[in-house]
Design a protein around this motif. Structure first.
Motif, PDB file in Angstrom:
ATOM      1  N   ILE A 121       0.835  -1.200   0.000  1.00 15.38           N
ATOM      2  CA  ILE A 121       0.000   0.000   0.000  1.00 15.38           C
ATOM      3  C   ILE A 121       0.870   1.251   0.000  1.00 15.38           C
ATOM      4  N   PHE A 122       1.954   1.225   0.792  1.00 13.95           N
ATOM      5  CA  PHE A 122       2.850   2.386   0.849  1.00 13.95           C
ATOM      6  C   PHE A 122       3.508   2.631  -0.501  1.00 13.95           C
ATOM      7  N   ARG A 123       3.900   1.544  -1.176  1.00 12.97           N
ATOM      8  CA  ARG A 123       4.535   1.712  -2.484  1.00 12.97           C
ATOM      9  C   ARG A 123       3.585   2.317  -3.502  1.00 12.97           C
ATOM     10  N   THR A 124       2.329   1.908  -3.470  1.00 16.29           N
ATOM     11  CA  THR A 124       1.365   2.429  -4.432  1.00 16.29           C
ATOM     12  C   THR A 124       0.831   3.795  -4.030  1.00 16.29           C
ATOM     13  N   GLN A 125       0.998   4.168  -2.751  1.00 16.36           N
ATOM     14  CA  GLN A 125       0.493   5.464  -2.300  1.00 16.36           C
ATOM     15  C   GLN A 125       1.404   6.607  -2.721  1.00 16.36           C
ATOM     16  N   CYS A 140       2.037   3.924 -11.422  1.00 14.43           N
ATOM     17  CA  CYS A 140       1.205   3.129 -10.531  1.00 14.43           C
ATOM     18  C   CYS A 140      -0.250   3.303 -10.956  1.00 14.43           C
ATOM     19  N   SER A 141      -1.083   2.396 -10.503  1.00 14.96           N
ATOM     20  CA  SER A 141      -2.514   2.555 -10.727  1.00 14.96           C
ATOM     21  C   SER A 141      -3.017   3.763  -9.946  1.00 14.96           C
ATOM     22  N   LEU A 142      -4.053   4.394 -10.462  1.00 11.71           N
ATOM     23  CA  LEU A 142      -4.619   5.582  -9.837  1.00 11.71           C
ATOM     24  C   LEU A 142      -5.874   5.176  -9.073  1.00 11.71           C
ATOM     25  N   TYR A 143      -5.829   5.314  -7.751  1.00  7.81           N
ATOM     26  CA  TYR A 143      -6.973   4.940  -6.931  1.00  7.81           C
ATOM     27  C   TYR A 143      -7.067   5.879  -5.740  1.00  7.81           C
ATOM     28  N   THR A 155      -0.245  21.638 -24.094  1.00  5.52           N
ATOM     29  CA  THR A 155      -0.759  20.269 -24.030  1.00  5.52           C
ATOM     30  C   THR A 155      -0.059  19.506 -22.913  1.00  5.52           C
ATOM     31  N   LEU A 156      -0.856  18.768 -22.166  1.00  5.77           N
ATOM     32  CA  LEU A 156      -0.332  17.861 -21.147  1.00  5.77           C
ATOM     33  C   LEU A 156      -0.731  16.437 -21.561  1.00  5.77           C
ATOM     34  N   ILE A 157       0.276  15.562 -21.699  1.00  5.31           N
ATOM     35  CA  ILE A 157       0.039  14.164 -22.067  1.00  5.31           C
ATOM     36  C   ILE A 157       0.309  13.297 -20.846  1.00  5.31           C
ATOM     37  N   LEU A 158      -0.683  12.516 -20.457  1.00  3.59           N
ATOM     38  CA  LEU A 158      -0.545  11.609 -19.324  1.00  3.59           C
ATOM     39  C   LEU A 158      -0.270  10.205 -19.851  1.00  3.59           C
ATOM     40  N   ASP A 159       0.925   9.695 -19.538  1.00  5.14           N
ATOM     41  CA  ASP A 159       1.299   8.332 -19.940  1.00  5.14           C
ATOM     42  C   ASP A 159       0.706   7.352 -18.932  1.00  5.14           C
ATOM     43  N   CYS A 160      -0.279   6.583 -19.358  1.00  2.00           N
ATOM     44  CA  CYS A 160      -0.978   5.639 -18.469  1.00  2.00           C
ATOM     45  C   CYS A 160      -0.474   4.203 -18.642  1.00  2.00           C
ATOM     46  N   GLY A 161       0.717   4.044 -19.232  1.00  2.00           N
ATOM     47  CA  GLY A 161       1.219   2.702 -19.487  1.00  2.00           C
ATOM     48  C   GLY A 161       1.461   1.881 -18.239  1.00  2.00           C
ATOM     49  N   ALA A 162       1.782   2.550 -17.104  1.00  2.00           N
ATOM     50  CA  ALA A 162       2.053   1.830 -15.856  1.00  2.00           C
ATOM     51  C   ALA A 162       0.804   1.640 -15.018  1.00  2.00           C
ATOM     52  N   MET A 163      -0.326   2.175 -15.445  1.00  3.71           N
ATOM     53  CA  MET A 163      -1.557   2.055 -14.673  1.00  3.71           C
ATOM     54  C   MET A 163      -2.271   0.758 -15.030  1.00  3.71           C
ATOM     55  N   GLN A 164      -2.486  -0.071 -14.044  1.00  7.39           N
ATOM     56  CA  GLN A 164      -3.200  -1.320 -14.267  1.00  7.39           C
ATOM     57  C   GLN A 164      -4.702  -1.143 -14.131  1.00  7.39           C
ATOM     58  N   PHE A 165      -5.124  -0.234 -13.263  1.00  6.62           N
ATOM     59  CA  PHE A 165      -6.553   0.012 -13.089  1.00  6.62           C
ATOM     60  C   PHE A 165      -6.746   1.423 -12.556  1.00  6.62           C
ATOM     61  N   ILE A 166      -7.977   1.895 -12.682  1.00  7.47           N
ATOM     62  CA  ILE A 166      -8.392   3.188 -12.122  1.00  7.47           C
ATOM     63  C   ILE A 166      -9.737   2.968 -11.462  1.00  7.47           C
ATOM     64  N   ASP A 167      -9.840   3.292 -10.184  1.00  5.07           N
ATOM     65  CA  ASP A 167     -11.125   3.134  -9.519  1.00  5.07           C
ATOM     66  C   ASP A 167     -11.960   4.395  -9.720  1.00  5.07           C
ATOM     67  N   THR A 168     -13.140   4.429  -9.126  1.00  6.25           N
ATOM     68  CA  THR A 168     -14.047   5.570  -9.345  1.00  6.25           C
ATOM     69  C   THR A 168     -13.461   6.871  -8.810  1.00  6.25           C
ATOM     70  N   CYS A 206      -3.094   3.652 -22.721  1.00  7.43           N
ATOM     71  CA  CYS A 206      -4.111   3.090 -21.830  1.00  7.43           C
ATOM     72  C   CYS A 206      -4.408   1.640 -22.224  1.00  7.43           C
ATOM     73  N   ASN A 207      -4.460   0.758 -21.239  1.00  7.47           N
ATOM     74  CA  ASN A 207      -4.818  -0.622 -21.539  1.00  7.47           C
ATOM     75  C   ASN A 207      -6.328  -0.728 -21.758  1.00  7.47           C
ATOM     76  N   PRO A 208      -6.822  -1.827 -22.309  1.00 11.98           N
ATOM     77  CA  PRO A 208      -8.259  -1.931 -22.621  1.00 11.98           C
ATOM     78  C   PRO A 208      -9.173  -1.743 -21.411  1.00 11.98           C
ATOM     79  N   SER A 209      -8.778  -2.243 -20.226  1.00 11.63           N
ATOM     80  CA  SER A 209      -9.647  -2.100 -19.058  1.00 11.63           C
ATOM     81  C   SER A 209      -9.776  -0.638 -18.644  1.00 11.63           C
TER      82      SER A 209
END
Length: 517
Positions: free
Chosen positions: A303-307, A345-348, A415-428, A453-456
């Protein structure tokens, strides 16, 4: 239920083995010294045992102590030679068996028990008890105790299986291990047997002697059967100190893990913390609580690593469609008026505030402060040393200013480009933070694009309404690569510039707004 084994990481298992080794060595010390002290169990048994050892050290039996030292001097060098030349030897030299036989004969013929008061095994009962159906009326009162015993026994079995499986190169099925240990406890329950699980001491002993297949278990069972039925009286004169020496010698592998901690610290400080926390709790508290603490602490580290994950700005490798971290690679070229931000990291919900803070810090632009300053402050005078939000342009650097309170300079990007390649999921919550970021930057004239962005994640963006908001300007949802997003941003900027040159002059108020923007 085998999924429980997933949470037993390698640092956790290493700390558990070392802590258990220290606990077992402590419990065997009284046999090496020939002391009769009570056996402590539960919380603090490690410390209480050592306190009793030093309190009764003056009562040490010299015969047991000398026998232990001689046995150690014989077994340890031979064990080291077995390990060093194990590839040349067809079978390891059975030094423990020879020492046990020799010690039994010497103790018997020199009568160590009577002459020197040495502690010996004594009478060992033979035979089996008749099978009996368990008393089902006791089940309600035993259920609460049986559950943790079963879970801990399974965890210890799988942890040891994972350790030796990795060492010898074979796979371990946690579900299969659970079925096996269940049957090993179900059938013996009719014979007054103790609850069983994998034993660290015996596992290390068999592994150190070269056992590799279930044939070793069959041989062990036959030998134990012979001992229980006929041979056990022959071990009457065997000193218990010899058994303690055999146990301690085969635990030295767990103690060698202390030598690996400096290198582990260089590789990962959090993994080292998990190792030490598990080891200390397994030693100073109990092995069961140590295992539980290790699992909980390992999850907290995740949790600390992802926070607070790593976040960087990307630059372009010259003449290639590759973009890398500007802080890690040299000779990367920045793209004019375009910032590329990677959040590794994933964004949650736990890191959405950190995402915004580090984004503002890396880009040097806080759109919330900038929008507020544009609404409350006139355009700065020419030659002024202050930004559009009233903050000094010189003075404290961006690295020295806190991320959340970063100064809002005049934006040098469109323009700001957000690279989401390392994001596995995004919650609400993360999706809301992403939409808020898009809205805030849009308010100050900076378009926000997503890439990799991955398909999910693309599906979550569609369901969350990102396509509806971002699609009004360009109709895009997200780009498959950073380079596609960069090309889109540059082509769109060139198109806007041509439209402005072809358009009639604007009113003075609107020109002032664009200059300050």
């Amino acid at each position: 239920m085998g999924f429980v084994a997933v949470y037993l990481s390698e640092p956790l298992l290493g700390g558990f083995v070392t802590g258990s080794s220290l606990t077992i060595i402590t419990s065997q010390m009284k046999y090496l010294l020939g002391l009769k002290i009570p056996r402590h169990e539960g919380v603090g048994s490690f410390i209480l045992t050592w306190v009793d050892l030093f309190r009764h050290i003056r009562n040490t039996n010299i015969c047991d102590l000398l026998t232990s030292l001689v046995a150690l001097a014989i077994i340890v060098p031979v064990k080291e030679l077995n390990e060093r030349y194990k590839e040349r030897l067809k079978a390891p030299f059975p030094i423990e068996l020879l020492v046990v036989i020799a010690a039994t004969l010497i103790s018997h013929y020199f009568d160590f028990e009577r002459r020197y008061k040495a502690a010996v095994c004594g009478d060992i009962p033979t035979g089996f008890r008749k099978p009996t159906v368990p008393d089902f009326s006791l089940f309600p009162s035993l259920a609460l105790d049986a559950l943790p015993i079963a879970v801990i026994g399974f965890a210890m079995t799988v942890s040891l299986a994972e350790i030796f499986g990795k060492k010898h190169g074979y796979a371990v099925s946690a579900n299969q291990e659970m079925i096996a240990i269940g049957m090993c406890n179900l059938i013996p329950s009719f014979f007054y047997c103790f609850a069983s699980s994998a034993a660290l001491t015996k596992t290390l002993l068999k592994e150190s002697t070269g056992s590799q297949t279930q044939v070793s278990g069959l041989v062990t069972s036959l030998v134990l059967l012979l001992v229980l039925l006929w041979i056990s009286p022959l071990f009457y004169s065997l000193q218990t100190s010899i058994l303690g020496v055999v146990t301690i010698v085969n635990l030295r592998g767990g103690l060698r893990r202390f030598r690996d901690t400096p290198r582990m610290w260089q590789l990962s400080k959090l993994d080292t913390a998990v190792w030490w926390a598990t080891m200390l709790c397994s030693t100073l508290v109990t092995t069961e609580i140590g295992l539980l603490v290790g699992v909980c602490f390992a999850l907290l580290c995740i949790i600390f690593r992802t926070q607070r994950p790593r976040a960087t700005l990307l630059g372009r490798v010259r003449d290639r469609e590759v973009y890398e971290d500007q802080a890690a690679y040299k000779q990367l070229s920045s793209i004019s008026n375009i910032k590329i931000f990677r959040f590794e990291c994933s964004l949650y919900y736990a890191n959405k505030d950190y995402f915004k803070a580090v984004l503002y810090q890396k880009t040097g632009l806080n759109p919330v402060l900038l929008a507020a300053s544009l609404g409350n402050r006139a355009r700065p005078e020419p030659g002024s040393s202050r930004g559009c939000c009233g903050c000094p342009r010189q003075g404290r650097s961006r690295a020295e200013s806190p991320p959340g309170d970063a100064c809002a300079p005049s934006p040098d990007m469109h323009t700001l480009i957000l690279d989401c390649g390392a994001m596995q999921f995004i919650d609400t919550v993360g999706l809301s933070a992403l939409k808020e970021t898009h809205h805030d930057y849009e308010e100050v004239g900076v378009q926000v694009l997503l890439a990799n962005c991955n398909p999910s994640i693309r599906q979550r963006l569609r369901e969350g309404g990102w396509a509806g908001r971002a699609g009004g300007a360009g109709g895009q949802l997200a780009f498959h690569s950073i380079h596609d997003a960069v090309q889109f941003a540059e082509s769109r900027r060139r198109g806007d510039s041509r439209d402005k040159r072809a358009a009639p002059p604007e009113p003075e108020e609107q020109q002032d707004f664009q200059v300050s923007l």
